[in-house]
Structures are given as structure tokens and as C-alpha cells.
Design a protein around this motif. Structure first.
Motif, PDB file in Angstrom:
ATOM      1  N   THR A  73       0.884  -0.976  -0.075  1.00  0.00           N
ATOM      2  CA  THR A  73      -0.003   0.091   0.072  1.00  0.00           C
ATOM      3  C   THR A  73       0.820   1.208   0.002  1.00  0.00           C
ATOM      4  O   THR A  73       0.376   2.543  -0.246  1.00  0.00           O
ATOM      5  CB  THR A  73      -0.800  -0.153   1.382  1.00  0.00           C
ATOM      6  N   GLU A  74       2.258   1.253  -0.035  1.00  0.00           N
ATOM      7  CA  GLU A  74       3.051   2.399   0.033  1.00  0.00           C
ATOM      8  C   GLU A  74       4.035   1.803  -0.954  1.00  0.00           C
ATOM      9  O   GLU A  74       4.156   0.940  -1.558  1.00  0.00           O
ATOM     10  CB  GLU A  74       3.621   2.413   1.383  1.00  0.00           C
ATOM     11  N   LYS A  75       4.926   3.039  -1.276  1.00  0.00           N
ATOM     12  CA  LYS A  75       5.860   2.848  -2.206  1.00  0.00           C
ATOM     13  C   LYS A  75       6.799   1.531  -1.883  1.00  0.00           C
ATOM     14  O   LYS A  75       7.544   0.980  -2.772  1.00  0.00           O
ATOM     15  CB  LYS A  75       6.986   4.049  -2.445  1.00  0.00           C
ATOM     16  N   LEU A  76       7.265   1.564  -0.564  1.00  0.00           N
ATOM     17  CA  LEU A  76       7.664   0.087  -0.121  1.00  0.00           C
ATOM     18  C   LEU A  76       7.166  -0.060   0.984  1.00  0.00           C
ATOM     19  O   LEU A  76       6.968   0.439   2.198  1.00  0.00           O
ATOM     20  CB  LEU A  76       9.236   0.564   0.493  1.00  0.00           C
ATOM     21  N   ASP A  77       6.797  -1.311   1.070  1.00  0.00           N
ATOM     22  CA  ASP A  77       5.741  -1.808   2.094  1.00  0.00           C
ATOM     23  C   ASP A  77       6.307  -3.232   2.486  1.00  0.00           C
ATOM     24  O   ASP A  77       6.503  -4.256   1.832  1.00  0.00           O
ATOM     25  CB  ASP A  77       4.389  -2.256   1.536  1.00  0.00           C
ATOM     26  N   VAL A  78       6.917  -3.490   3.879  1.00  0.00           N
ATOM     27  CA  VAL A  78       7.534  -4.539   4.477  1.00  0.00           C
ATOM     28  C   VAL A  78       6.540  -5.383   5.237  1.00  0.00           C
ATOM     29  O   VAL A  78       6.230  -4.552   6.226  1.00  0.00           O
ATOM     30  CB  VAL A  78       8.932  -4.227   5.055  1.00  0.00           C
ATOM     31  N   ALA A  79       6.192  -6.495   4.859  1.00  0.00           N
ATOM     32  CA  ALA A  79       5.093  -7.081   5.669  1.00  0.00           C
ATOM     33  C   ALA A  79       5.431  -7.458   7.147  1.00  0.00           C
ATOM     34  O   ALA A  79       4.791  -7.156   8.193  1.00  0.00           O
ATOM     35  CB  ALA A  79       4.669  -8.339   5.190  1.00  0.00           C
ATOM     36  N   SER A  80       6.902  -7.678   7.325  1.00  0.00           N
ATOM     37  CA  SER A  80       7.346  -8.079   8.626  1.00  0.00           C
ATOM     38  C   SER A  80       8.638  -8.259   8.583  1.00  0.00           C
ATOM     39  O   SER A  80       9.356  -8.470   7.395  1.00  0.00           O
ATOM     40  CB  SER A  80       6.735  -9.554   9.303  1.00  0.00           C
ATOM     41  N   ASP A 104       3.750   4.888  12.746  1.00  0.00           N
ATOM     42  CA  ASP A 104       2.472   5.206  13.301  1.00  0.00           C
ATOM     43  C   ASP A 104       1.832   3.732  13.556  1.00  0.00           C
ATOM     44  O   ASP A 104       2.552   2.649  13.596  1.00  0.00           O
ATOM     45  CB  ASP A 104       1.278   5.808  12.408  1.00  0.00           C
ATOM     46  N   ALA A 105       0.439   3.635  14.083  1.00  0.00           N
ATOM     47  CA  ALA A 105       0.025   2.303  14.645  1.00  0.00           C
ATOM     48  C   ALA A 105      -0.081   1.511  13.614  1.00  0.00           C
ATOM     49  O   ALA A 105      -0.246   0.173  13.649  1.00  0.00           O
ATOM     50  CB  ALA A 105      -1.461   2.612  15.018  1.00  0.00           C
ATOM     51  N   THR A 106       0.065   1.674  12.214  1.00  0.00           N
ATOM     52  CA  THR A 106      -0.155   0.835  11.079  1.00  0.00           C
ATOM     53  C   THR A 106       1.278   0.414  10.456  1.00  0.00           C
ATOM     54  O   THR A 106       1.543  -0.459   9.696  1.00  0.00           O
ATOM     55  CB  THR A 106      -0.973   1.172  10.078  1.00  0.00           C
ATOM     56  N   GLY A 107       2.337   1.262  11.184  1.00  0.00           N
ATOM     57  CA  GLY A 107       3.680   0.747  10.603  1.00  0.00           C
ATOM     58  C   GLY A 107       4.264   1.721   9.678  1.00  0.00           C
ATOM     59  O   GLY A 107       5.321   1.568   9.105  1.00  0.00           O
ATOM     60  N   VAL A 108       3.424   2.690   9.215  1.00  0.00           N
ATOM     61  CA  VAL A 108       3.873   3.691   7.966  1.00  0.00           C
ATOM     62  C   VAL A 108       4.852   4.776   8.827  1.00  0.00           C
ATOM     63  O   VAL A 108       4.466   5.223   9.958  1.00  0.00           O
ATOM     64  CB  VAL A 108       2.747   4.371   7.570  1.00  0.00           C
ATOM     65  N   LEU A 109       6.106   4.743   8.241  1.00  0.00           N
ATOM     66  CA  LEU A 109       6.969   5.714   8.840  1.00  0.00           C
ATOM     67  C   LEU A 109       6.632   7.059   8.485  1.00  0.00           C
ATOM     68  O   LEU A 109       6.128   7.553   7.526  1.00  0.00           O
ATOM     69  CB  LEU A 109       8.429   5.491   8.050  1.00  0.00           C
ATOM     70  N   LYS A 110       6.821   7.983   9.542  1.00  0.00           N
ATOM     71  CA  LYS A 110       6.767   9.406   9.463  1.00  0.00           C
ATOM     72  C   LYS A 110       7.631  10.242  10.256  1.00  0.00           C
ATOM     73  O   LYS A 110       8.450   9.604  11.029  1.00  0.00           O
ATOM     74  CB  LYS A 110       5.104   9.764   9.941  1.00  0.00           C
ATOM     75  N   THR A 111       7.684  11.400  10.028  1.00  0.00           N
ATOM     76  CA  THR A 111       8.962  12.270  10.959  1.00  0.00           C
ATOM     77  C   THR A 111       8.116  13.268  11.615  1.00  0.00           C
ATOM     78  O   THR A 111       7.012  13.843  11.438  1.00  0.00           O
ATOM     79  CB  THR A 111       9.747  13.087   9.981  1.00  0.00           C
TER      80      THR A 111
END
Length: 264
Positions: A73-80, A104-111
Motif C-alpha cells: 500500500t506504500e512505495k515500499l511495504d515490508v510485511a514483517s 504510526d499504529a499501522t507501521g507507516v514511517l513518518k517524521t
């Protein structure tokens, strides 16, 4: 013979492009534009299970890359799993301007700008008269600095922590209009009321009056176990006294009673 085999592989890939616009390696059932089944354990039809996708690599038509998932769902999505950069120390960050990377709670990296994001600071709204040995809630004005970590009710003096965690609290107050040997006390109490979470006391204060008082400050850590946890800041001298918001003296005027909270 090798030339024939190479031509057959090329034809197979071309056929895959023409028929499905999808290429599969290790699978005859590619789920995305480019799909590698590392362990060759995917089914011949249908969507692979979560366990089967764990060893897969995929690229969608929207240029989204999935590792361990065929539905990135993102440009790079690592399941685990973990990501590692072996030489990251060659690119040193700059304190005060660089941002902190969080998930965030879903694992998406943010700054976020963590230094500004976690601070709460407020000043006493007005002088408060306190009766002897009465635990009184200090009422601070609208915060000068705050963040989504906190909510503060200026009418009740109740602070709400919107996230659990550890918080460093520094409470400072100036007492005046009291006799000598007064015991000064400031503290932090939970809501609903119970024993102090932290308190600081000063015995045998000197007599004070007017616009310059006797200063007390106290620092402790408050542990908020859950979101919605509430506290109040209090004062309880054993003699009648006044907590002053602003001191005025020969060297100038300024705020003197305030509170600062920092998530750590």
C-alpha cells in the motif's frame, strides 16, 4: 541447445507479458506486474496465504514494492521483519533541525519535530489565596507551549495525558503573605483524588509579603498508564498564603509560578 533454451525462456516471458502483463519468477500465478516467489510455495491459482507471501517480492503497476506481501500500500511495504542500513553513521544528523522518524499504529514511517512536539508549559493565570493546610488546585492560563500529548482545562486545572508514557514534570511556585516558619508544599495529585504522585516541601520558610515571595520548585516523573489519565497541580502551605503569578521587584517583573511537562 543453449540457444534454443534461451529462446524458449524469452518466448515464455514474452507470452506472459502479452497474456497477463505480469511476470512471475518461481510462480506460475503472479499477483502483480512483477512477482517473485522465493520459496516456490504459492498455489497455482488464487491468492497466496499470508504465510506463503512471507517469502515473496512484488512490484505493482503503480510502482509499489512489497516484501512479504503481494498487496503493498506504500512505495515500499515490508510485511514483517527488520530493515538494516550498514553504513548509516556516515550521514550524521543535525540536532535541532533534523526530524525524528517514527512509525504510526499501522507501521507507516513518518517524521516529527520531537523537541517541539512533546512540550507543555503554562503559567499561573492569577494570584491565588490559599487557606491554611488546604490542598488547592493551581489554575494555570492557556498553555504557552503544548502538543497533542496533552489537554489542559484552565477552569478546573486538570491536565489529561492523551498518550500513555513517562513524563518529566517541573512545578515552580512562589509563596507570599505568610508568617515565618510556614511549611510550603507543592505537589501532583491524580484525578479522581488520591495520594500524591509526587510532592515537595520546604520547612521554616521566612516571612514574606507583597510582590516578592519565597520560591519553591519540584521535579519528578509522572507515569501515565493509559490515554486519558488525569492529574492536577496543587499547593498546600500549613499557614494562609498567596501563590503569586508575577513577581515585581527592584530588578524587574516577570512570571514566577509555572509548570513544564516533557514526554521522555
Amino acid at each position: 541447445m543453449k540457444k534454443i533454451q534461451t529462446m524458449m525462456i524469452a518466448c515464455a516471458i514474452s507470452s506472459s507479458f502479452i497474456t497477463y502483463a505480469q511476470v512471475g519468477i518461481g510462480t506460475q500465478n503472479p499477483q502483480t506486474t512483477f512477482h517473485i516467489d522465493g520459496s516456490k510455495d504459492n498455489p497455482a491459482t488464487g491468492i497466496p496465504s499470508v504465510a506463503q507471501q512471507d517469502n515473496d517480492f512484488s512490484v505493482t503497476s503503480g510502482a509499489k514494492v512489497g516484501i512479504g506481501t503481494v498487496s503493498p500500500t506504500e512505495k515500499l511495504d515490508v510485511a514483517s521483519g527488520n530493515a538494516r542500513i550498514r553504513n548509516i553513521n556516515s550521514n550524521i544528523g543535525v540536532g535541532g533541525t533534523d526530524r525524528v522518524v517514527v512509525a504510526d499504529a499501522t507501521g507507516v514511517l513518518k517524521t516529527i519535530d520531537f523537541t517541539a512536539y512533546s512540550l507543555f508549559h503554562a503559567r499561573l493565570a492569577a494570584n491565588q489565596n490559599i487557606s491554611s493546610s488546604t490542598i488547592t488546585t493551581l489554575l494555570f492560563a492557556a498553555p504557552i507551549a503544548t502538543s497533542p500529548f496533552y489537554s489542559y482545562n484552565t477552569g478546573t486545572g486538570v491536565m489529561t495525558f492523551n498518550q500513555p508514557g513517562n513524563y518529566l514534570v517541573t512545578l515552580q511556585a512562589s509563596f507570599t503573605n505568610m508568617p515565618a516558619d510556614t511549611q510550603l508544599l507543592i505537589g501532583i495529585r491524580p484525578v479522581p483524588d488520591a495520594n500524591y504522585l509526587g510532592r515537595g516541601s520546604h520547612y521554616n520558610a521566612v516571612a514574606a509579603s507583597g510582590t516578592v515571595g519565597e520560591l519553591m520548585n519540584y521535579t519528578t516523573v509522572v507515569v501515565a498508564p493509559t490515554a486519558g489519565y488525569q492529574i492536577r497541580f496543587t499547593a498546600a502551605p500549613n499557614q494562609n498564603a498567596t501563590i503569586i503569578s508575577t513577581e515585581t521587584g527592584s530588578t524587574g517583573s516577570g512570571n514566577v509560578t509555572n509548570v513544564t511537562v516533557q514526554k521522555i
